[in-house]
Write a protein that holds these residues in place. Structure first.
Motif, PDB file in Angstrom:
ATOM      1  N   VAL A  92      -5.396  -4.211  -7.414  1.00  0.00           N
ATOM      2  CA  VAL A  92      -5.751  -4.115  -8.943  1.00  0.00           C
ATOM      3  C   VAL A  92      -6.806  -5.126  -9.265  1.00  0.00           C
ATOM      4  CG1 VAL A  92      -4.621  -5.091 -11.121  1.00  0.00           C
ATOM      5  CG2 VAL A  92      -3.025  -3.988  -9.319  1.00  0.00           C
ATOM      6  N   PRO A  93      -6.938  -6.236  -8.752  1.00  0.00           N
ATOM      7  CA  PRO A  93      -8.242  -6.858  -9.444  1.00  0.00           C
ATOM      8  C   PRO A  93      -9.452  -6.357  -8.598  1.00  0.00           C
ATOM      9  CG  PRO A  93      -7.079  -8.228  -7.796  1.00  0.00           C
ATOM     10  CD  PRO A  93      -6.095  -7.014  -8.211  1.00  0.00           C
ATOM     11  N   SER A  94      -9.222  -5.687  -7.262  1.00  0.00           N
ATOM     12  CA  SER A  94     -10.503  -5.179  -6.626  1.00  0.00           C
ATOM     13  C   SER A  94     -11.218  -3.979  -7.236  1.00  0.00           C
ATOM     14  CB  SER A  94      -9.928  -5.046  -5.036  1.00  0.00           C
ATOM     15  OG  SER A  94      -9.264  -3.850  -4.857  1.00  0.00           O
ATOM     16  N   ILE A  95     -10.032  -3.156  -7.830  1.00  0.00           N
ATOM     17  CA  ILE A  95     -10.420  -1.857  -8.281  1.00  0.00           C
ATOM     18  C   ILE A  95     -11.134  -2.228  -9.681  1.00  0.00           C
ATOM     19  CG2 ILE A  95      -9.827   0.308  -9.382  1.00  0.00           C
ATOM     20  CD1 ILE A  95      -7.890   0.482  -7.262  1.00  0.00           C
ATOM     21  N   VAL A 369     -18.638  -1.631  -3.139  1.00  0.00           N
ATOM     22  CA  VAL A 369     -17.973  -1.185  -2.048  1.00  0.00           C
ATOM     23  C   VAL A 369     -17.324  -2.444  -1.263  1.00  0.00           C
ATOM     24  CG1 VAL A 369     -18.343  -0.213   0.274  1.00  0.00           C
ATOM     25  CG2 VAL A 369     -19.460   0.694  -1.355  1.00  0.00           C
ATOM     26  N   THR A 370     -18.035  -3.550  -1.331  1.00  0.00           N
ATOM     27  CA  THR A 370     -17.658  -4.786  -0.794  1.00  0.00           C
ATOM     28  C   THR A 370     -16.570  -5.337  -1.659  1.00  0.00           C
ATOM     29  OG1 THR A 370     -19.676  -5.752  -1.322  1.00  0.00           O
ATOM     30  CG2 THR A 370     -19.523  -5.147   0.952  1.00  0.00           C
ATOM     31  N   LEU A 371     -16.911  -5.141  -3.091  1.00  0.00           N
ATOM     32  CA  LEU A 371     -15.967  -5.880  -3.861  1.00  0.00           C
ATOM     33  C   LEU A 371     -14.523  -4.976  -3.950  1.00  0.00           C
ATOM     34  CD1 LEU A 371     -18.310  -6.467  -7.080  1.00  0.00           C
ATOM     35  CD2 LEU A 371     -17.389  -8.083  -5.769  1.00  0.00           C
ATOM     36  N   LEU A 372     -14.748  -3.946  -3.443  1.00  0.00           N
ATOM     37  CA  LEU A 372     -13.456  -3.209  -3.484  1.00  0.00           C
ATOM     38  C   LEU A 372     -12.560  -3.421  -2.317  1.00  0.00           C
ATOM     39  CD1 LEU A 372     -11.731  -0.728  -4.572  1.00  0.00           C
ATOM     40  CD2 LEU A 372     -13.239   0.919  -3.083  1.00  0.00           C
ATOM     41  N   ILE A 373     -13.330  -3.690  -0.936  1.00  0.00           N
ATOM     42  CA  ILE A 373     -12.400  -3.864   0.067  1.00  0.00           C
ATOM     43  C   ILE A 373     -12.277  -5.284   0.282  1.00  0.00           C
ATOM     44  CG2 ILE A 373     -13.505  -1.651   1.175  1.00  0.00           C
ATOM     45  CD1 ILE A 373     -15.304  -3.475   2.800  1.00  0.00           C
ATOM     46  N   GLY A 374     -12.814  -6.154  -0.334  1.00  0.00           N
ATOM     47  CA  GLY A 374     -12.692  -7.490   0.017  1.00  0.00           C
ATOM     48  C   GLY A 374     -11.215  -8.208  -0.187  1.00  0.00           C
ATOM     49  N   PRO A 375     -10.789  -8.112  -1.324  1.00  0.00           N
ATOM     50  CA  PRO A 375      -9.457  -8.735  -1.797  1.00  0.00           C
ATOM     51  C   PRO A 375      -8.348  -7.692  -0.871  1.00  0.00           C
ATOM     52  CG  PRO A 375     -10.497  -8.343  -3.872  1.00  0.00           C
ATOM     53  CD  PRO A 375     -11.419  -7.583  -2.912  1.00  0.00           C
ATOM     54  N   PRO A 376      -8.255  -6.312  -0.663  1.00  0.00           N
ATOM     55  CA  PRO A 376      -7.128  -5.982   0.074  1.00  0.00           C
ATOM     56  C   PRO A 376      -7.247  -6.623   1.496  1.00  0.00           C
ATOM     57  CG  PRO A 376      -8.316  -4.345  -1.251  1.00  0.00           C
ATOM     58  CD  PRO A 376      -9.331  -5.419  -1.514  1.00  0.00           C
ATOM     59  N   LEU A 377      -8.599  -6.854   2.083  1.00  0.00           N
ATOM     60  CA  LEU A 377      -8.785  -7.239   3.560  1.00  0.00           C
ATOM     61  C   LEU A 377      -8.050  -8.439   3.469  1.00  0.00           C
ATOM     62  CD1 LEU A 377     -12.357  -6.425   4.383  1.00  0.00           C
ATOM     63  CD2 LEU A 377      -9.984  -5.394   5.637  1.00  0.00           C
ATOM     64  N   ALA A 378      -8.291  -9.540   2.307  1.00  0.00           N
ATOM     65  CA  ALA A 378      -7.797 -10.774   2.106  1.00  0.00           C
ATOM     66  C   ALA A 378      -6.293 -10.685   2.115  1.00  0.00           C
ATOM     67  CB  ALA A 378      -8.291 -11.772   0.964  1.00  0.00           C
ATOM     68  N   GLY A 379      -5.762  -9.665   1.395  1.00  0.00           N
ATOM     69  CA  GLY A 379      -4.431  -9.451   1.310  1.00  0.00           C
ATOM     70  C   GLY A 379      -3.470  -9.236   2.669  1.00  0.00           C
ATOM     71  N   ILE A 380      -4.250  -8.541   3.358  1.00  0.00           N
ATOM     72  CA  ILE A 380      -3.719  -8.044   4.838  1.00  0.00           C
ATOM     73  C   ILE A 380      -3.632  -9.458   5.452  1.00  0.00           C
ATOM     74  CG2 ILE A 380      -4.155  -7.017   6.892  1.00  0.00           C
ATOM     75  CD1 ILE A 380      -5.623  -4.747   5.473  1.00  0.00           C
ATOM     76  N   LEU A 381      -4.766 -10.394   5.441  1.00  0.00           N
ATOM     77  CA  LEU A 381      -4.659 -11.396   6.252  1.00  0.00           C
ATOM     78  C   LEU A 381      -3.709 -12.479   5.747  1.00  0.00           C
ATOM     79  CD1 LEU A 381      -6.382 -13.222   8.444  1.00  0.00           C
ATOM     80  CD2 LEU A 381      -7.686 -14.165   6.257  1.00  0.00           C
ATOM     81  N   VAL A 382      -3.196 -12.603   4.303  1.00  0.00           N
ATOM     82  CA  VAL A 382      -2.195 -13.257   3.860  1.00  0.00           C
ATOM     83  C   VAL A 382      -0.788 -12.663   4.476  1.00  0.00           C
ATOM     84  CG1 VAL A 382      -1.198 -14.038   1.926  1.00  0.00           C
ATOM     85  CG2 VAL A 382      -3.087 -13.985   1.819  1.00  0.00           C
ATOM     86  N   ASP A 383      -0.690 -11.261   4.356  1.00  0.00           N
ATOM     87  CA  ASP A 383       0.674 -10.668   4.779  1.00  0.00           C
ATOM     88  C   ASP A 383       0.886 -11.147   6.362  1.00  0.00           C
ATOM     89  OD1 ASP A 383       1.045  -9.693   2.541  1.00  0.00           O
ATOM     90  OD2 ASP A 383       0.039  -7.836   2.716  1.00  0.00           O
ATOM     91  N   ARG A 384      -0.159 -11.006   7.041  1.00  0.00           N
ATOM     92  CA  ARG A 384      -0.016 -11.327   8.541  1.00  0.00           C
ATOM     93  C   ARG A 384       0.372 -12.853   8.848  1.00  0.00           C
ATOM     94  NH1 ARG A 384      -3.773  -6.680  11.859  1.00  0.00           N
ATOM     95  NH2 ARG A 384      -2.788  -5.013  10.847  1.00  0.00           N
TER      96      ARG A 384
END
Length: 467
Positions: A92-95, A369-384
């Motif tokens: 949501v915030p990344s998009i 491009v990097t603003l779009l993928i940055g938060p989801p990558l951080a979300g994956i790190l939090v989930d794992r």
């Protein structure tokens, strides 16, 4: 000297709904003055109506960048409402942030024109104007989290979005005052010094070559791909900023969830963002005045890189207590003030102002491009990992590496210039054209300052921007 009658003292008369000079009326001429946008040499005001444009730019940045930065207040509610993981919720915030830079219809059409037109209204005071306009982000960071937290308590996240959407309509009012610079020409005179009109050559219908040529012309006009290939300074800056944006704004999204996950009240967590805005409001105006000094001319990139490096070496989120996070947001706010004040100034120093809109557009797309993928990558790190502070460390490493890259790269480029080695020019060479087909462009100029003499070897004397 002959005394003038009251009728002769009027500079402008109106006839048939059109403005006319009084002298021309008296001489029997009937050529009304017609305002022509950006035609002929016009001096940039460096004041006057430019201050109104500056205030409107501040408000636009407060509403657009400020809102996207305080979305973390509603992060937990969105995750709970839709039973989503951190990776899914972070889209949501990344998009929202990504389309702001790449072409979202609302925020992008407000933010990009505001930044661009400011460069045409201010030349000699451009560093100060950019620094002052960046206080809009600070103003939004201070006010919108408090407003968002209040609306969240009273109306929930759905009602809050409706009210905040109505507040964002004020961008339309700000855009209404961003009028172009005008010069006056007499009707009957040619608006541009074109040669005789040539009949258009008939192009074969469906010609792929003509289609490809039109596409290349459009890309050259709206996207600075030629600068990316030929201007080494612009290329280095674009790559560094694109890499930096992978982790620069992520802490603004996750600091509130990180605090609330460690049993901090929602209101105190939102207060951290407001404190970040207060620091920016207090620091950015003084930074704007400081960076207007001639000594900083040509050194903006090094101050910018040092601020980015300090931003990420100040990470101290091992403890989630309020006082520790308070120290972090204050340090983050200080460095963020320098970064926000100098980003567009550094970009303007790498190229000619006539190419600034295209260069800004291409850089914004690369950032998206990097603003779009940055938060989801951080979300994956939090989930794992189940911990938020790993996100802050990962972002620190990413942004710090980009700061080192920018600092070292521009230092090497400046050394080449001092040694007399050739560096790709800042302005792409014009295509061959006949003298009769050259169209004069509008130029905005200002009186050169002492610091401008340092750049005399790379550009014309004084700051010149063409539209």
């Amino acid at each position: 000297m002959e005394s003038k009658t009251p009728e002769q003292t009027h500079n402008i008369r109106q006839k048939n709904g059109e403005l006319m000079e009084s002298e021309e009326v008296e001489n029997g001429k009937s050529e009304p003055i017609v305002p022509v946008a950006m035609d002929g040499p016009v001096s940039a005001p460096d004041g006057g109506w430019g201050w109104v444009v500056l205030v409107s730019t501040i408000l636009v940045q407060a509403l657009t960048l400020g809102f996207s930065s305080c979305i973390g207040i509603f992060y937990t509610d969105l995750q709970t409402e839709f039973q989503a993981s951190n990776q899914e919720t972070s889209w949501v915030p990344s998009i929202m942030t990504s389309v702001l830079h790449a072409g979202g219809l609302g925020f992008c059409f407000s933010f990009q024109p505001a930044v661009t037109i400011l460069g045409h209204y201010f030349v000699r005071r451009r560093a100060f104007a950019n620094a002052m306009s960046s206080t809009g982000t600070a103003l939004g960071l201070y006010t919108l989290p408090l407003l968002g937290n209040y609306l969240h308590t009273e109306l929930g996240w759905r009602g809050s979005f409706l009210v905040l959407g109505a507040v964002l309509l004020n961008c339309c009012v700000c855009g209404a005052v961003m009028r172009p610079l005008w010069s006056h020409r007499h009707r009957g005179q040619p608006l541009m010094n074109h040669g005789p009109l040539q009949p258009e050559e008939e192009k074969p219908k469906g010609s792929m070559r003509a289609l490809w040529g039109g596409l290349k012309a459009a890309l050259h006009h709206h996207m600075a791909f030629d600068l990316l290939c030929n201007n080494l300074r612009y290329r280095v800056f674009s790559v560094g900023i694109t890499w930096m944006m992978l982790g620069f704004l992520v802490p603004l999204i996750y600091i509130v969830p990180y605090a609330t996950a460690h049993d901090m009240e929602q209101s105190r967590a939102a207060l951290l963002l407001s404190i970040l805005g207060i620091v920016n409001i207090m620091v950015r105006p003084s930074i704007g005045l400081l960076f207007s000094l001639p000594w900083f001319k040509g050194r903006y990139i090094y101050v910018f890189s040092a601020a980015v490096l300090m931003n990420r070496l100040s990470i101290c989120c091992i403890d989630a207590s309020f006082h520790v996070l308070l120290v972090y947001v204050v340090t983050y706010g200080l460095s963020m003030s320098v970064v926000g004040s100098l980003m567009f100034t550094v970009l303007m120093d790498t190229l000619d102002m006539s190419r600034f809109p295209a260069a800004l557009g291409l850089l914004a797309i690369m950032e998206s491009v990097t603003l779009l993928i940055g938060p989801p990558l951080a979300g994956i790190l939090v989930d794992r990992t189940g911990e938020y502070f790993y996100v802050f460390f990962a972002c620190s490493a990413t942004v710090a590496s980009s700061a080192v890259f920018l600092m070292v790269s521009f230092y090497c480029l400046d050394r080449k210039v001092l040694k007399g080695q050739q560096v790709p020019p800042q302005v792409s060479p014009p295509k061959h054209a006949s003298v009769h087909n050259v169209v004069p462009q509008c130029q905005y100029s200002s009186v050169p300052t002492k610091g401008d003499k340092d750049k005399a070897s790379d550009s014309e004397t004084g700051d010149v921007c063409c539209l």
